[in-house]
Design an enzyme around this catalytic site. Structure first.
Site, PDB file in Angstrom:
ATOM      1  CE  LYS A  37      58.987  19.527  18.955  1.00  0.00           C
ATOM      2  NZ  LYS A  37      59.312  20.656  18.072  1.00  0.00           N
ATOM      3  NE  ARG A 132      59.824  23.751  10.947  1.00  0.00           N
ATOM      4  CZ  ARG A 132      59.956  23.155  12.134  1.00  0.00           C
ATOM      5  NH1 ARG A 132      60.033  21.849  12.213  1.00  0.00           N
ATOM      6  NH2 ARG A 132      60.007  23.877  13.247  1.00  0.00           N
TER       7      ARG A 132
HETATM    8  C1  LIG Z   1      60.495  21.087  18.376  1.00  0.00           C
HETATM    9  C2  LIG Z   1      60.910  22.501  18.270  1.00  0.00           C
HETATM   10  C3  LIG Z   1      61.954  22.989  19.068  1.00  0.00           C
HETATM   11  C4  LIG Z   1      62.745  22.101  19.999  1.00  0.00           C
HETATM   12  O1  LIG Z   1      63.590  21.313  19.255  1.00  0.00           O
HETATM   13  P1  LIG Z   1      64.656  20.318  19.951  1.00  0.00           P
HETATM   14  O2  LIG Z   1      65.535  19.884  18.863  1.00  0.00           O
HETATM   15  O3  LIG Z   1      63.851  19.232  20.562  1.00  0.00           O
HETATM   16  O4  LIG Z   1      65.381  21.115  20.977  1.00  0.00           O
HETATM   17  C5  LIG Z   1      62.273  24.336  18.975  1.00  0.00           C
HETATM   18  N1  LIG Z   1      61.610  25.151  18.128  1.00  0.00           N
HETATM   19  C6  LIG Z   1      60.607  24.723  17.351  1.00  0.00           C
HETATM   20  C7  LIG Z   1      59.923  25.686  16.448  1.00  0.00           C
HETATM   21  C8  LIG Z   1      60.231  23.382  17.384  1.00  0.00           C
HETATM   22  O5  LIG Z   1      59.228  22.960  16.598  1.00  0.00           O
END
Ligand SMILES: *Cc1c(COP(=O)(O)O)cnc(C)c1O
Length: 365
Positions: A37, A132
């Site tokens: 993302k 969350r």
């Molecule tokens: C953004 C996200 C991740 C990745 O997180 P990082 O800290 O960038 O590794 C993993 N799981 C979910 C649900 C996320 O929204």
């Protein structure tokens, strides 16, 4: 001709970061879902991650998953945010799996998948303290019972996400709860759950140190692959590059100015009040970039310079290493929020490099 501002992406370093994490976690029985993302699904970056050996891709936005499909990226893809009801058709069409926490959404995924003649994988998210997404643990078994009865839905496993909202740290206690829940669900329904997704880059300290990672066999990693840091204390992960992606901005004004503002002080452009410190006259440069493109709090300027403020289109830098020329380029290392915003800004171009370059100051020609 190079444009500023730009993100300079060293694809070799991203591949190295991915490969290092895949290798080290693999030894602990954990496979990696690369989270794309913050790269907006950029095919160049995604291919570097895949060359590094990540098993699959995950993104929170269906638009990014569709962009990766349009770029002919064939790897398995997981939507890592619960699908919007209004996007369920697109999710079934482009994503193999989604993370879910609402039965109503999973029912709709089932109906759409049935109509489309497709199977859709579901990872059921469990709330383990960060507050969350996810079902409360006590509600998981009833949800599993219904999911197993839904046509065209393949229950892949359970997952959780910590640290993002409240900063709750992954540890043996909360990860152990997920493992126990997996065992209980498997026993209660005589099934095997193939994926137990323990979290994100905030799980790395735990994953490398824990004596017993239990049933956790997957992590979803974005920040650590792209920026080389874990997400609890933003420590550098040993052996990873923190400058795989840097940001270059251009100097548009350079003058010696008094640090003390002159006049009655009210709100700034962004509605805050500036803390005016009188540090005499300083060498001050304006860079053509602003909060529309970056998060100034998550930018690391070169040694000898300091960010003293930022408005929508101007970043103000002081320098103790002499005046920067107008037209000079300044390179910053980035934190996660600055990277997200820069990737998303239409004003920031991207430059992909297959080999390494030295970060720092560069004078204009
Ligand atoms: C953004 C996200 C991740 C990745 O997180 P990082 O800290 O960038 O590794 C993993 N799981 C979910 C649900 C996320 O929204």
């Amino acid at each position: 001709m190079m444009f500023a501002p730009r993100l300079t992406v060293d694809l070799g370093k991203i591949q190295h970061n991915a490969a290092t994490l895949v290798d080290r976690l693999g030894k602990r029985g954990i496979f990696v879902t690369a989270v794309t993302k913050a790269a907006l699904g950029s095919p160049e970056i995604v291919r570097a991650m895949l060359r590094g050996g990540v098993a699959e891709l995950g993104d929170s936005r269906i638009e990014n998953i569709e962009a990766m499909r349009n770029a002919d990226i064939a790897a398995p893809m997981t939507l890592i945010r619960s699908p919007m009801l209004s996007q369920v058709d697109r999710v079934v069409a482009s994503a193999d799996v989604s993370l879910n926490s609402e039965l109503g959404v999973i029912r709709r995924l089932s109906a759409v998948a049935k109509r489309a003649g497709r199977k859709h994988g579901v990872i059921l998210m469990v709330e383990l303290g960060d507050r969350r997404e996810g079902l409360m643990p006590a509600d998981v078994k009833a949800a599993v019972r219904e999911i197993l009865s839904l046509p065209n839905i393949d229950l892949k496993g359970l997952g959780t996400n910590l640290a993002c909202l409240s900063g709750v740290s992954p540890d043996d206690a909360n990860m152990g709860k997920l493992s126990v829940l997996v065992d209980e669900v498997e026993r209660a329904f005589s099934i095997h759950l193939e994926t137990v997704s323990g979290g994100n880059s905030a799980n790395l300290i735990w994953a490398f140190k824990s004596e017993n990672t239990g049933r956790i066999n997957n992590l979803r990693l974005g920040e650590s692959i792209l920026l080389g840091r874990e997400a609890l204390n933003r420590q550098v992960v040993e052996g990873l590059h923190t400058d795989a992606i840097t940001l270059v901005a251009e100097v548009i004004e350079s003058k010696v100015k008094p640090t003390k503002p002159d006049g009655a002080l009210a709100q700034t452009a962004l509605g805050t009040y500036a803390a005016a410190k009188d540090r005499g006259n300083v060498s001050q440069s304006l860079l053509a970039i602003g909060v529309q493109d970056i998060d100034p709090a998550a930018m690391m300027p070169p040694a000898g310079t300091e960010i003293i403020g930022c408005s929508s289109d101007h970043l103000v830098l002081t320098s103790s290493i002499g005046n920067l020329d107008v037209g000079a380029e300044v390179t910053f290392q980035l934190g996660y929020s600055a990277l997200l915003r820069a990737m998303t800004s239409p004003f920031v171009t991207k430059e992909f490099r297959p080999a390494s370059v030295v970060a720092g100051l560069r004078k204009s020609a």
